[in-house]
Scaffold this motif. Sequence first.
Motif, PDB file in Angstrom:
ATOM      1  N   GLN A 263     -32.973  66.672 -19.220  1.00 41.45           N
ATOM      2  CA  GLN A 263     -31.411  67.042 -20.212  1.00 41.45           C
ATOM      3  C   GLN A 263     -31.074  67.109 -21.637  1.00 41.45           C
ATOM      4  OE1 GLN A 263     -30.230  63.935 -16.470  1.00 41.45           O
ATOM      5  NE2 GLN A 263     -31.626  64.989 -15.574  1.00 41.45           N
ATOM      6  N   ARG A 267     -28.679  69.299 -23.467  1.00 48.93           N
ATOM      7  CA  ARG A 267     -27.286  69.227 -23.746  1.00 48.93           C
ATOM      8  C   ARG A 267     -27.147  69.468 -25.328  1.00 48.93           C
ATOM      9  NH1 ARG A 267     -23.706  67.151 -19.741  1.00 48.93           N
ATOM     10  NH2 ARG A 267     -22.413  66.833 -22.085  1.00 48.93           N
ATOM     11  N   THR A 273     -25.124  70.656 -18.288  1.00 47.39           N
ATOM     12  CA  THR A 273     -26.101  69.677 -17.461  1.00 47.39           C
ATOM     13  C   THR A 273     -24.945  68.970 -15.613  1.00 47.39           C
ATOM     14  OG1 THR A 273     -25.388  67.220 -17.977  1.00 47.39           O
ATOM     15  CG2 THR A 273     -27.749  68.170 -18.225  1.00 47.39           C
ATOM     16  N   PHE A 304     -29.742  64.220 -12.062  1.00 47.19           N
ATOM     17  CA  PHE A 304     -28.708  65.293 -12.647  1.00 47.19           C
ATOM     18  C   PHE A 304     -29.624  66.134 -13.372  1.00 47.19           C
ATOM     19  CE2 PHE A 304     -26.399  61.965 -12.566  1.00 47.19           C
ATOM     20  CZ  PHE A 304     -24.661  61.886 -12.900  1.00 47.19           C
ATOM     21  N   ALA A 306     -30.324  70.071 -15.738  1.00 44.19           N
ATOM     22  CA  ALA A 306     -29.671  71.338 -16.841  1.00 44.19           C
ATOM     23  C   ALA A 306     -29.067  72.881 -15.580  1.00 44.19           C
ATOM     24  CB  ALA A 306     -30.532  71.472 -17.866  1.00 44.19           C
ATOM     25  N   GLN A 378     -38.787  68.920 -16.708  1.00 46.86           N
ATOM     26  CA  GLN A 378     -37.808  67.654 -15.155  1.00 46.86           C
ATOM     27  C   GLN A 378     -38.092  67.017 -14.703  1.00 46.86           C
ATOM     28  OE1 GLN A 378     -34.376  67.277 -15.832  1.00 46.86           O
ATOM     29  NE2 GLN A 378     -35.009  65.942 -14.756  1.00 46.86           N
TER      30      GLN A 378
END
Length: 405
Positions: A263, A267, A273, A304, A306, A378
Amino acid sequence: MTSGAQPAILVLEDGTTLRGEGFGASGETFGEMVFNTAMTGYQETLTDPSYAGQIVAMTAPHIGNTGVNDEDPESHRIWVSGYVVREPSRLASSWRARRSLDDELKAQGIPGIAVPGTRALTMRIRERGAMRAAVSTVEDDPRRLLDRVLASPGMTGADLARTVTTPHPYTVSPPDGTATRYRVAAVDLGIKAATPRNMAMRGMEARVLPATVTAGEILATDPDGVFFSNGPGDPAAAGYAVAAMRGVLEAGVPVFGICFGSQILGRAIGLSTYKLRYGHRGVNQPVMDLATGRVYITSHNHGFAAALPPQGEWGAGPPCTGKADTSRDAGSAWAHVPPGARKPFGTPYGEAVVSHVNLNDGVVEGIRLLDRPAFSVQYHPEAAPGPHDAVDLFDQFAALMDNAR
């Protein structure tokens, strides 16, 4: 109720109330209520720093069967705020066990609750999303406890990586008989012990650095590669890690990120995100590698993700929807890949692609830069617990560092 057991209460922020038996420590705890679908590996779950600030409910009905040992913890302490199970095991049946789960929770001050309705609790979270909650053995009035739940902090905006990270750098070297081939700077955003151990087995000397380390401090270690770890909290609150990632990308040093680190990479290259409704937590998440079509069964712990950029653009975009890709057979796994997920998109560091997606809901599960030696996933390639389908990602990191030489 079991003889001698304390009554306990679990209250969610929507007012849902479950009563049961307390186990572990007495007292009261607050956190984000989430669930984990793994049938094993509770000790690794409890000690995973990514669970900081969360009350974890296990969907498997019987927890604690193999007790607690001194070899499997993923960090130096339990990080979950509270623990919810259907039925805690009365006996620890393993030659490796040193103590019971109940004793370990008591020793570390972690309240738990055994409730018969863990299935109903899981369905509630799936329907309403992850919520703030409390477990208490000292409060019997759900209305008073609910007031305190509603006054407790949520996960959105929570900067937790700096609270779980190592306070001082340390080094994990390859074992005796394994030559050191690479020097890796590993940014500890909530790293698990299995990660540097996997690196060391492949000849990587991992210099583990605090979460707030700067790009200059990372590059001063003269690394062959930089690793950004998993961790808890909202990536939007970890601007220090994003800044460090950007500095490393600008320097052109190979980068590998997992989970929270993925993530942070997202960013850093201009993606937004967002918070998932109830997250991915367990060891059975199907993920497709879009370059090969191979499906991995993977270990996850994240709330969370992306966001997929709009087609033809880079920057903030809506979450993957999981809608079918009509260019493929609707009966195949490709039907679960969001349209446009395989199209390159622009970033300040050249083009990038979404490399992996979750086949349950189309969530972005990996990013790869095409013009810089950087990639992320992830999920947890180190497993611990979980399947080892994706352990070869450490070998891919080694190959990236070889190619950069």
